[in-house]
Design a protein around this motif. Sequence first.
Motif, short mmCIF file in Angstrom:
data_model
loop_
_atom_site.label_atom_id
_atom_site.label_comp_id
_atom_site.label_asym_id
_atom_site.label_seq_id
_atom_site.Cartn_x
_atom_site.Cartn_y
_atom_site.Cartn_z
N ALA A 9 38.67 -4.20 -35.83
CA ALA A 9 39.88 -4.56 -36.57
C ALA A 9 39.99 -3.75 -37.86
O ALA A 9 41.09 -3.26 -38.20
N GLU A 10 38.89 -3.58 -38.58
CA GLU A 10 38.92 -2.84 -39.85
C GLU A 10 39.28 -1.38 -39.64
O GLU A 10 40.11 -0.81 -40.37
N ILE A 11 38.69 -0.76 -38.64
CA ILE A 11 38.94 0.66 -38.43
C ILE A 11 40.34 0.90 -37.86
O ILE A 11 41.02 1.86 -38.24
N LEU A 39 33.72 9.29 -33.33
CA LEU A 39 34.00 8.63 -32.06
C LEU A 39 34.83 7.36 -32.29
O LEU A 39 35.81 7.11 -31.58
N ALA A 40 34.46 6.60 -33.33
CA ALA A 40 35.24 5.40 -33.67
C ALA A 40 36.65 5.80 -34.11
O ALA A 40 37.64 5.14 -33.75
N PHE A 183 31.56 -0.56 -34.57
CA PHE A 183 32.72 -0.31 -33.73
C PHE A 183 32.27 0.25 -32.39
O PHE A 183 32.72 -0.22 -31.32
N CYS A 184 31.40 1.25 -32.42
CA CYS A 184 30.94 1.88 -31.18
C CYS A 184 30.17 0.88 -30.32
O CYS A 184 30.34 0.83 -29.08
N ALA A 185 29.33 0.06 -30.95
CA ALA A 185 28.56 -0.93 -30.20
C ALA A 185 29.49 -1.94 -29.54
O ALA A 185 29.31 -2.31 -28.37
#
Length: 333
Positions: A9-11, A39-40, A183-185
Amino acid sequence: MPSLSPAIAEIRLAVRTALADLPEGSTVIVALSGGADSLALTAATTFEARSRSIRVLSATVDHGLQDGSAHVASTAAVAAEGLGVDDALQTRVEVDRASGTGTEAAARDARYTALAGIARGERASAVFLGHTLDDQAETVLLGLARGSGATSLQGMAPSREDEDGLRWIRPLLGVRRETTRAFCAASDLTPWNDPHNLDGRFARVRVRERVLPVLEAELGPGIAEALVRTAEQLREDAEAFDEMIHETIEDIVEHAEAGISVSVAALAANPAALRNRIIRLVVDSEFGVSLTRTQTTEVARLVTDWRGQGPIDLPECSAARAGGRIVFSASGR
């Protein structure tokens, strides 16, 4: 429905805010190394761009500095395709290790040149870069260590426009690095871990792995955020200062036969900080050179401590006093 991860949500919000200034139907290049930050950024950009009909391309630059770099680049491109980019571009660059600026700086210059070329070829409106709040804090600390003044302490600009009208935007500059990893996880993405990010030969790595943790341990948490706030305040001050300087320059600068000249009386009438800034700006705008503090103060002595000294050699130009003016001439003229 499962709740959205706070990191996602933040990104996504950061990217949505960055995209808001771009016209519908434009093209955005996302610089993708394959690491967690980029990547994110790629994943969030492809998601947010759909509602704006914005075309998203990823661009991965292979510097050829590590074994297997071509495989890393192709893996990043495959990941981008899986995220839904309109095209996943790759390019190989040659890094000038003999440039005298260091491998890290030479690689950065080669990368930005390649990204600019891709953006021009695709008629892109902007290039998105994955720098985070942590990168900004490291940049400020490195600038402080070099003693390179307020300009360096401003860190990286969230957005800038180059002479071709291309915008370079850092949507994640207010986001912590740990958030991009989260985010990636949460997105089942496997980022590449660059071995250079753990190589203590690089000053930035030493700041990241040793200096910032010590500051956090000894002074308390929030050091990175405090450094970034300092950079933001300095950037605001610098923007106001630059407006004053540009207004002043219009009245005191004249084109000379071999370069440009500045009024000695006008320089002398200004405080040292403004005088030095005018000198640096004139040289940068005319010859594309950034003067060091030592070089700047030597030129300033032609105004404040004039004893008949001869020309001062500077990168790409020289400075000399001629009557009531300081004349900057291109080298070799």
